[in-house]
Design a protein around this motif. Structure first.
Motif, mmCIF file in Angstrom:
data_model
loop_
_atom_site.group_PDB
_atom_site.id
_atom_site.type_symbol
_atom_site.label_atom_id
_atom_site.label_comp_id
_atom_site.label_asym_id
_atom_site.label_seq_id
_atom_site.Cartn_x
_atom_site.Cartn_y
_atom_site.Cartn_z
ATOM 1 N N ALA A 284 0.840 -1.200 0.000
ATOM 2 C CA ALA A 284 0.000 0.000 0.000
ATOM 3 C C ALA A 284 0.870 1.244 0.000
ATOM 4 O O ALA A 284 1.781 1.376 0.828
ATOM 5 N N VAL A 285 0.576 2.163 -0.908
ATOM 6 C CA VAL A 285 1.363 3.395 -1.016
ATOM 7 C C VAL A 285 1.370 4.161 0.305
ATOM 8 O O VAL A 285 2.396 4.719 0.709
ATOM 9 N N GLU A 286 0.233 4.164 0.996
ATOM 10 C CA GLU A 286 0.148 4.927 2.242
ATOM 11 C C GLU A 286 1.032 4.353 3.350
ATOM 12 O O GLU A 286 1.259 5.007 4.372
ATOM 13 N N HIS A 287 1.542 3.141 3.156
ATOM 14 C CA HIS A 287 2.429 2.525 4.146
ATOM 15 C C HIS A 287 3.905 2.661 3.780
ATOM 16 O O HIS A 287 4.769 2.152 4.502
ATOM 17 N N LEU A 288 4.203 3.336 2.653
ATOM 18 C CA LEU A 288 5.593 3.429 2.213
ATOM 19 C C LEU A 288 6.466 4.150 3.234
ATOM 20 O O LEU A 288 7.647 3.814 3.397
ATOM 21 N N MET A 289 5.891 5.133 3.926
ATOM 22 C CA MET A 289 6.670 5.871 4.928
ATOM 23 C C MET A 289 7.175 4.972 6.056
ATOM 24 O O MET A 289 8.193 5.274 6.682
ATOM 25 N N SER A 290 6.493 3.859 6.307
ATOM 26 C CA SER A 290 6.923 2.968 7.387
ATOM 27 C C SER A 290 8.250 2.295 7.086
ATOM 28 O O SER A 290 8.876 1.709 7.979
ATOM 29 N N HIS A 291 8.707 2.377 5.834
ATOM 30 C CA HIS A 291 9.976 1.761 5.445
ATOM 31 C C HIS A 291 11.161 2.715 5.598
ATOM 32 O O HIS A 291 12.300 2.322 5.356
ATOM 33 N N VAL A 292 10.903 3.958 5.977
ATOM 34 C CA VAL A 292 11.980 4.923 6.219
ATOM 35 C C VAL A 292 12.511 4.706 7.624
ATOM 36 O O VAL A 292 11.741 4.719 8.590
ATOM 37 N N GLY A 293 13.828 4.506 7.745
ATOM 38 C CA GLY A 293 14.378 4.297 9.079
ATOM 39 C C GLY A 293 15.876 4.129 9.057
ATOM 40 O O GLY A 293 16.464 3.715 8.050
ATOM 41 N N ALA A 294 16.500 4.422 10.182
ATOM 42 C CA ALA A 294 17.958 4.381 10.284
ATOM 43 C C ALA A 294 18.520 2.974 10.187
ATOM 44 O O ALA A 294 19.696 2.785 9.852
ATOM 45 N N GLU A 295 17.686 1.961 10.454
ATOM 46 C CA GLU A 295 18.176 0.572 10.475
ATOM 47 C C GLU A 295 17.930 -0.155 9.160
ATOM 48 O O GLU A 295 18.025 -1.383 9.099
ATOM 49 N N GLY A 296 17.655 0.575 8.112
ATOM 50 C CA GLY A 296 17.224 -0.032 6.863
ATOM 51 C C GLY A 296 18.239 -0.909 6.158
ATOM 52 O O GLY A 296 17.873 -1.723 5.298
ATOM 53 N N LEU A 297 19.516 -0.772 6.480
ATOM 54 C CA LEU A 297 20.543 -1.589 5.829
ATOM 55 C C LEU A 297 20.669 -2.983 6.437
ATOM 56 O O LEU A 297 21.200 -3.901 5.793
ATOM 57 N N LYS A 298 20.189 -3.155 7.639
ATOM 58 C CA LYS A 298 20.402 -4.420 8.341
ATOM 59 C C LYS A 298 19.763 -5.595 7.595
ATOM 60 O O LYS A 298 18.591 -5.559 7.237
ATOM 61 N N GLY A 299 20.585 -6.610 7.348
ATOM 62 C CA GLY A 299 20.103 -7.828 6.716
ATOM 63 C C GLY A 299 19.932 -7.760 5.213
ATOM 64 O O GLY A 299 19.518 -8.739 4.593
ATOM 65 N N GLY A 510 18.679 3.908 5.297
ATOM 66 C CA GLY A 510 19.751 3.389 6.133
ATOM 67 C C GLY A 510 21.100 3.944 5.711
ATOM 68 O O GLY A 510 21.929 4.317 6.553
ATOM 69 N N PHE A 511 21.334 4.017 4.397
ATOM 70 C CA PHE A 511 22.599 4.581 3.905
ATOM 71 C C PHE A 511 22.706 6.060 4.240
ATOM 72 O O PHE A 511 23.772 6.531 4.659
ATOM 73 N N GLU A 512 21.631 6.801 4.058
ATOM 74 C CA GLU A 512 21.640 8.224 4.400
ATOM 75 C C GLU A 512 22.036 8.425 5.862
ATOM 76 O O GLU A 512 22.801 9.339 6.196
ATOM 77 N N HIS A 513 21.539 7.548 6.725
ATOM 78 C CA HIS A 513 21.832 7.673 8.164
ATOM 79 C C HIS A 513 23.315 7.480 8.453
ATOM 80 O O HIS A 513 23.902 8.245 9.230
ATOM 81 N N VAL A 514 23.949 6.497 7.814
ATOM 82 C CA VAL A 514 25.359 6.233 8.123
ATOM 83 C C VAL A 514 26.305 7.121 7.312
ATOM 84 O O VAL A 514 27.439 7.369 7.721
ATOM 85 N N ALA A 515 25.846 7.629 6.159
ATOM 86 C CA ALA A 515 26.737 8.403 5.285
ATOM 87 C C ALA A 515 26.613 9.908 5.477
ATOM 88 O O ALA A 515 27.481 10.661 5.022
ATOM 89 N N GLY A 516 25.533 10.364 6.104
ATOM 90 C CA GLY A 516 25.439 11.784 6.428
ATOM 91 C C GLY A 516 24.412 12.582 5.663
ATOM 92 O O GLY A 516 23.957 13.623 6.119
ATOM 93 N N GLY A 517 24.059 12.148 4.457
ATOM 94 C CA GLY A 517 22.999 12.830 3.722
ATOM 95 C C GLY A 517 23.385 14.180 3.144
ATOM 96 O O GLY A 517 24.550 14.445 2.826
ATOM 97 N N PHE A 518 22.403 15.057 3.025
ATOM 98 C CA PHE A 518 22.526 16.347 2.342
ATOM 99 C C PHE A 518 23.482 17.296 3.056
ATOM 100 O O PHE A 518 23.446 17.435 4.277
ATOM 101 N N THR A 519 24.336 17.965 2.275
ATOM 102 C CA THR A 519 25.204 19.039 2.760
ATOM 103 C C THR A 519 24.857 20.305 1.991
ATOM 104 O O THR A 519 24.950 20.323 0.765
#
Length: 528
Positions: A284-299, A510-519
């Motif tokens: 469901a498109v409305e649930h896509l936000m639930s996939h945003v998170g700092a732990e997204g790279l795990k596994g 997950g990558f954004e969280h560990v790499a730093g994101g926008f500058t």
């Protein structure tokens, strides 16, 4: 031919830096108590709910920043004349306890090939300067329903960069030459040039771009922001000036994965007028936000597509650092993957675009409510450019338009064979095969090289990138800031199978969280 001296060229470039630095200083003084111009949606909404900010004040600040920076960056064609009124209406609703939706009061800039009811939609061409359809594209209607303020129209590469082999990304007859906020002498890439530059420069919170092959990914990468090229069909293309029905899609551009996904969630949806949207994802498109998170790279199992790297040594160094970050975030890296295009692949892919552009553009024009514009065809547009060559073709010609006009109907064997070959190569023999063979969640590669110096005489200077595989397959691709080369941003592309947006969002956030994101761009960019 008149040739500028090196001294004069240097002086012109230096004057751009002075003008941009002065404009940034002016923009910074708009309201010293305001949030910085790169504040994200969560913090803006927190301030609104606390009574510290209104949509009207936010829009006013964005317009002031556009007025200050746009004379140099030329990222915005025009501010929507109703933007202030939209914001006031949303503030009134909020005061009455009616929060409009997930984008309440958030300014969104539209690439100027996307129709909105209160502004012309030009595709950057003077031939469409009066294209006032009075209608919203379905994605724009959905953004309004989510509470967004339609801030205005962003500049773009004219005809979405499908006009000449020597074009300069970000140049249009309507909007002039968009420039990169990290260095105004350098390209913003294209074709969603203004959308990328405006987001990076803090001229808007969010922007919508469109992509056929790299037109969301490349400007997001070189402007240091997040761009999502969704699966073709996830978002409606109705009332968007087309290139290719098999590859075109609109996509969100933002300074964080969170905000890009929030925008995508509001844009996505089925549309009876666009057959590509008939097939919907199982999620469901409305649930896509639930996939945003700092732990997204795990596994996650992530494959490195080395055949889409190796075009720039310092970009390769950033890729190696990105792999370290991904491993630190818990991902398993499968390195050394290769995909080689079959013989004639590039030619066949180009044929597909030429055929589909002619058919799609003629259909778009015939459906316009203005009788004069509805009577136009691609052949008429070519004649218009010839008749107005001083304004429309001062730097480069229109050989792509002419090549498209020479193509026949989509029933021709050349087109049918080429489309089947391109999709087989990039899908079952490309992305799907690599994912299955190595049990992967996604593939990664550098999005492209750092921005090149703008050259209106010789055109763009692409030296490498990875967008074509996902673009030609119609599969999703997310670019996230990976780092900088001599102060110029470079992105990492994360792509996968059809409708794999949820897992790509997890990896990207997950990558954004560990790499730093926008500058943010420097306040006083140095000459490079």
């Amino acid at each position: 031919m008149y040739v500028l001296s090196r001294q004069l060229v240097a002086a012109l470039i230096f004057s751009l830096f002075l003008a941009y630095s002065s404009a940034q200083a002016s923009a910074a003084n708009i309201d010293s108590a305001a949030p910085d111009p790169w504040t994200g949606v969560v913090d803006l909404h927190r301030a609104m709910r606390a009574g510290e900010l209104t949509a009207a004040v936010l829009v006013e600040r964005q317009i002031a920043r556009i007025n200050a920076l746009n004379p140099v960056l030329e990222a915005v064609i025009a501010v929507d004349p109703t933007a202030r009124a939209q914001a006031r209406e949303l503030d009134a609703r909020a005061a009455a306890g009616d929060w409009a939706g997930p984008l309440h009061g958030i300014p969104v800039l539209l690439k100027d090939n996307i129709e909105s009811r209160d502004q012309p939609t030009t595709a950057g061409s003077l031939a469409l300067a009066d294209n006032r359809s009075g209608r919203d594209a379905p994605l724009v209607r959905q953004l309004r329903e989510a509470g967004a303020v339609i801030l205005g129209k962003a500049n773009l590469s004219e005809w979405a960069n499908f006009r000449s082999e020597r074009s300069s990304s970000g140049w249009s007859g309507v909007g002039g030459q968009t420039r990169n906020p990290y260095d105004p002498s350098r390209s913003p890439c294209g074709s969603s040039s203004g959308s990328g530059a405006a987001v990076a420069a803090g001229m808007t919170v969010l922007a919508v771009g469109t992509e056929t092959n790299g037109s969301v990914v490349c400007p997001s990468s070189v402007n240091g922001i997040v761009g999502i090229k969704p699966t073709v069909g996830l978002v409606s293309r109705t009332h968007i000036v087309p290139i290719s029905h098999s590859q075109d899609t609109a996509g969100p551009m933002a300074r964080s994965v969170h905000d890009a996904v929030l925008l995508l969630s509001a844009m996505a949806g089925a549309d009876a007028a666009d057959p590509a949207t008939a097939e919907r994802p199982t999620w469901a498109v409305e649930h896509l936000m639930s996939h945003v998170g700092a732990e997204g790279l795990k596994g996650k199992r992530v494959g490195v597509l080395r055949s889409s790297a190796g075009f720039h040594s310092e970009v390769d160094e950033l890729l190696e650092s990105a792999l370290i970050h991904m491993r630190e975030g818990g991902a398993a890296i499968v390195d050394g993957l290769e995909w080689q295009a079959p013989e004639d692949h590039s030619r066949e892919a180009y044929e597909v675009l030429l055929y589909e552009f002619k058919q799609g553009l003629n259909a778009y024009l015939s459906g316009l409510p203005d009788d004069r514009l509805a009577a136009m065809t691609l052949a008429d547009l070519i004649d218009f450019n010839r008749d107005n060559a001083e304004a429309e073709m001062p730097w480069f010609a229109q050989e792509i338009l002419e090549a498209a006009e020479a193509r026949g109907p989509l029933s021709e064997e050349t087109y049918v064979t080429a489309l089947a070959a391109v999709q087989k190569a990039t899908r079952e023999d490309g992305i799907d095969k690599l994912l299955a063979q190595h049990d992967l969640d996604a593939l990664i590669a550098p999005s492209g090289a750092p921005a090149w110096t703008i050259d209106l005489i010789n055109g763009d200077h692409f030296i490498g990138g990875s967008s074509s595989l996902a673009a030609r397959s119609g599969y999703p691709n997310i670019t996230v800031p990976m780092g900088q080369v001599h102060g110029m941003p470079v992105g990492l592309s994360i792509f996968g199978s059809r409708f794999s947006e949820p897992v790509l969002v997890e990896i990207a956030s997950g990558f954004e969280h560990v790499a730093g994101g926008f500058t943010p761009p420097p306040e006083r960019p140095e000459q490079r």
